[in-house]
Design an enzyme around this catalytic site. Structure first.
Site, PDB file in Angstrom:
ATOM      1  CB  SER A   6      39.979  40.468  37.227  1.00 45.15           C
ATOM      2  OG  SER A   6      39.622  39.981  35.936  1.00 45.15           O
ATOM      3  CB  SER A  53      39.898  41.360  32.258  1.00 42.61           C
ATOM      4  OG  SER A  53      39.050  40.235  32.390  1.00 42.61           O
ATOM      5  CB  SER A  81      41.951  42.354  29.136  1.00 45.07           C
ATOM      6  OG  SER A  81      41.674  41.007  28.785  1.00 45.07           O
TER       7      SER A  81
END
Length: 267
Positions: free
Chosen positions: A67, A69, A231
């Site tokens: 991801s 984040s 996040s």
């Protein structure tokens, strides 16, 4: 999927077959008798599985970043290496610490078992150490009532999965002497209060639309993603206990979409 547990089970099976053959079966076979296939395969795979298991358990383990984040420090698709002994030698699977070496430092990029689902591994940056008072106000971090300086570095744009274009501002943040890049999206609120979960030591934190404050419990750490507004981290699910630490991320060893990232150190 607990890969370490699967490796351990395979190690036990192949090792048991190898030992059984060494102590019992080998002496009963004549020179013209062929080894059973399950013995041959187990003897071939046992040393390989043992080497991989020891390497991943005590030295270095690879991870893939799924991801955004941790953008801009880590990109989606980065394959990274994690030092397993930086924070001490632990028993595989149960993560029981055997030897104390170092404790996490503020600013470290750390892999850990996700407290809400320990079968998943997460990666974030250590911001709060045991006993620290952490505040997140106006998208700025305060550690023990000291503002952590953010130096503006201009715009930073990226495309999320699904071709969603994201516009952010890039900063260099100084976490008590550790400089690292981070992003802030000016179009996103300071906190999503409705997304805050119930978690152990929740009583150590207070929340409002403008500010979050937490006191980090003994033996725990407060983690933030570098892509602050994309996040889900300690602001929402709480603290990481020491027994859930996996290791310290230190290098990008592959990214098939951007070969220039190979060999980059993780700061």
């Amino acid at each position: 999927m607990n890969f370490a547990l699967i490796m351990f089970v395979l190690l036990l099976i192949t090792g048991s077959v190898w030992l059984l053959d060494r102590l019992v079966l080998q002496s009963k076979r004549t020179e013209s008798t062929k080894e059973p296939w399950w013995v041959e395969y187990s003897k071939s795979f046992f040393p390989v599985i043992l080497a991989v298991f020891l390497l991943r358990s005590f030295l270095v383990e690879p991870f893939k970043i799924p991801s955004g984040s941790m953008i801009p420090t880590l990109q989606v698709g980065d394959f990274i290496l994690v030092n397993k002994f930086t924070y001490g030698i632990r028993l595989p699977i149960i993560s029981k610490k055997l030897v104390e070496i170092n404790s996490p430092n503020r600013g470290d990029v750390m892999v850990f078992h996700y407290p809400e689902n320990p079968s998943l591994d997460y990666i974030k940056r250590v911001v709060g150490l045991p006993g620290d008072h952490i505040a997140y106000r106006n998208k700025q971090v305060f550690v023990n009532n000291v503002l952590q300086e953010q130096k503006p570095e201009g715009d930073y744009n990226y495309v999320e999965t699904g071709l969603n274009f994201v516009h952010t501002k890039r900063y260099t943040e100084n976490l008590t002497g550790h400089n690292h890049a981070m992003l802030v999206n000016p179009d996103v609120p300071n906190m999503q209060i409705g997304a805050v979960a119930e978690f152990p030591h929740r009583e150590n934190c207070t929340y409002s639309e403008k500010e979050m404050r937490c006191t980090v419990p003994a033996g725990h750490y407060f983690m933030l993603g570098d892509n602050r507004d994309n996040s889900r981290d300690s602001r929402y699910w709480g603290f990481v206990p020491d027994n859930m630490i996996v290791g310290k991320a230190f290098m990008v060893w592959m990214n098939f979409s951007d070969l220039k990232r190979i060999g980059l150190s993780i700061d």
